[in-house]
Design a protein around this motif. Structure first.
Motif, short mmCIF file in Angstrom:
data_model
loop_
_atom_site.label_atom_id
_atom_site.label_comp_id
_atom_site.label_asym_id
_atom_site.label_seq_id
_atom_site.Cartn_x
_atom_site.Cartn_y
_atom_site.Cartn_z
N UNK A 84 0.81 -1.20 0.00
CA UNK A 84 0.00 0.00 0.00
C UNK A 84 0.85 1.26 0.00
N UNK A 85 1.98 1.20 0.68
CA UNK A 85 2.73 2.43 0.94
C UNK A 85 4.22 2.18 0.88
N UNK A 86 4.93 3.10 0.26
CA UNK A 86 6.39 3.10 0.25
C UNK A 86 6.89 4.34 0.98
N UNK A 87 7.71 4.14 1.99
CA UNK A 87 8.36 5.24 2.69
C UNK A 87 9.76 5.39 2.11
N UNK A 88 10.06 6.55 1.57
CA UNK A 88 11.36 6.80 0.93
C UNK A 88 12.17 7.74 1.79
N UNK A 106 15.54 3.08 1.79
CA UNK A 106 16.55 4.01 2.30
C UNK A 106 17.65 4.13 1.25
N UNK A 107 17.95 5.36 0.85
CA UNK A 107 18.98 5.58 -0.16
C UNK A 107 20.08 6.46 0.42
N UNK A 136 14.69 -1.88 2.51
CA UNK A 136 15.67 -2.08 1.44
C UNK A 136 16.61 -0.88 1.43
N UNK A 137 17.90 -1.16 1.36
CA UNK A 137 18.91 -0.10 1.41
C UNK A 137 19.68 -0.04 0.09
N UNK A 138 19.84 1.17 -0.41
CA UNK A 138 20.64 1.40 -1.60
C UNK A 138 21.69 2.47 -1.27
N UNK A 139 22.74 2.51 -2.07
CA UNK A 139 23.77 3.52 -1.87
C UNK A 139 24.26 4.01 -3.23
N UNK A 140 24.62 5.28 -3.28
CA UNK A 140 25.08 5.90 -4.53
C UNK A 140 26.05 7.02 -4.20
N UNK A 192 15.33 11.31 -4.37
CA UNK A 192 13.87 11.11 -4.36
C UNK A 192 13.38 10.53 -5.67
N UNK A 193 13.91 11.02 -6.78
CA UNK A 193 13.50 10.48 -8.08
C UNK A 193 13.87 9.01 -8.21
N UNK A 194 15.02 8.64 -7.69
CA UNK A 194 15.40 7.22 -7.73
C UNK A 194 14.47 6.40 -6.83
N UNK A 195 14.12 6.97 -5.69
CA UNK A 195 13.20 6.28 -4.79
C UNK A 195 11.86 6.02 -5.46
N UNK A 196 11.40 6.98 -6.25
CA UNK A 196 10.15 6.80 -7.00
C UNK A 196 10.26 5.64 -7.98
N UNK A 197 11.40 5.51 -8.64
CA UNK A 197 11.60 4.43 -9.59
C UNK A 197 11.61 3.07 -8.89
N UNK A 198 12.16 3.03 -7.69
CA UNK A 198 12.30 1.77 -6.97
C UNK A 198 11.04 1.35 -6.20
#
Length: 327
Positions: A12-16, A47-48, A71-75, A84-90
């Motif tokens: 239902x919900x994604x927290x970015x 989490x990015x 889920x954790x990502x790093x860049x 935020x834009x990457x979070x939307x894609x994921x």
């Protein structure tokens, strides 16, 4: 032909949560997102890490290890808009909530929130300006007026940070709503466009988001670039208004654009002389804006416009003079 259908129910919900050098605050933020009364299969926490140089990433990984819905990502560092834009894609959730990593949300608020997320584009919420001295905390309500769409909130100048709204992911995608990279105050550029397209908006007058007013935050710091970014924001909003906004609603957008321009000018009060000259040249280069923006309804903006049209080479001086004599 055989087809493989996923048996996993859509979240239902994604927290970015974007993370950058917040080692003192990020654990509290993430824990507030964990301490919820919504089934963990119904929401995810993305989490990015945006190239943190402190211990933020290590803290994030340690907390995430025990939670399947994190889920954790790093860049490499790219800025808040890009994250935020990457979070939307994921994101896999039907709805999106951006949460800054030095803020936090109310314990056990997600069940109540998701009950409001029924066939709407956007949920607008109140928030709490939170201080180290909690006696200074202040609750903010979106509006007391009847509101059914984003244009209603825009009319009331409710242009607040992106965290105080929850968005349907499909709505953002269909309207090509993303954050402008490389600028300060990216929310001021994003929120007016978002609100204009939001035909199904619900106001939830609850304060579940704690907006931490840390003294060393980007929004509290003085940086001349902010003024030039506000001019870019104004130009972007003018382009959007020309293409999308109905004639009967242009005055609403013009008020918003004037607010961006006066925010740019306001920073001149703390600039050195060399930077003020550069800012004035930037306004003069874009002096056509003053003649174009002729339908705002706020008297202060109308007075400024008249003076800027007559004296286009002296916008910064005129603003500083007005601030000195007109309170």
């Amino acid at each position: 032909m055989d087809q493989n259908f996923s048996t996993e129910r859509m979240k239902k919900l994604s927290l970015i949560i974007p993370v950058y050098n917040v080692e003192k605050y990020v654990a509290k933020c993430i824990q507030s997102c964990i301490d919820q009364n919504l089934n963990k299969t119904d929401y995810e926490i993305i989490i990015i890490n945006d190239g943190s140089t402190d211990n933020s990433f290590e803290i994030v990984k340690a907390i995430a290890a025990g939670h399947e819905n994190i889920t954790v990502f790093s860049q490499t560092n790219a800025g808040l808009s890009v994250v935020r834009n990457r979070g939307l894609e994921l994101a896999q959730g039907e709805y999106i909530w951006f949460i800054d990593s030095d803020d936090w949300i109310e314990t056990n608020c997600l069940q109540s929130i998701t009950e409001k997320l029924t066939d709407i584009d956007v949920l607008a919420m109140g928030y709490v300006n939170a201080y180290d001295d909690t006696s200074k905390n202040k609750k903010i309500f979106p509006t007391s007026a009847v509101t059914n769409s984003g244009i209603d909130l825009l009319h009331n100048s409710y242009i607040v940070p992106a965290q105080f709204y929850i968005y349907k992911k499909e709505f953002l995608s269909e309207n090509n709503l993303f954050f402008e990279p490389g600028i300060f105050h990216e929310d001021f550029e994003f929120i007016p466009r978002m609100l204009y397209f939001a035909k199904k908006l619900v106001v939830y007058n609850k304060q579940f988001y704690f907006f931490y007013k840390r003294p060393d935050s980007i929004t509290a710091s003085i940086n001349p670039k902010k003024s030039f970014d506000y001019i870019k924001i104004a130009l972007n909003l003018i382009a959007f208004e020309k293409k999308n906004v109905k004639k009967t609603e242009k005055y609403i957008f013009h008020n918003v654009i004037w607010l961006a321009l006066t925010n740019a000018l306001h920073n001149s009060l703390v600039m050195d002389g060399v930077t003020r000259v550069k800012l004035n040249k930037e306004f003069y280069f874009n002096k056509w804006m003053f003649k174009y923006l002729d339908s705002g309804t706020i008297l202060k903006y109308r007075i400024e416009r008249i003076l800027f049209v007559i004296f286009p080479k002296h916008s910064v001086f005129i603003y500083r003079l007005l601030k000195r004599f007109v309170k």
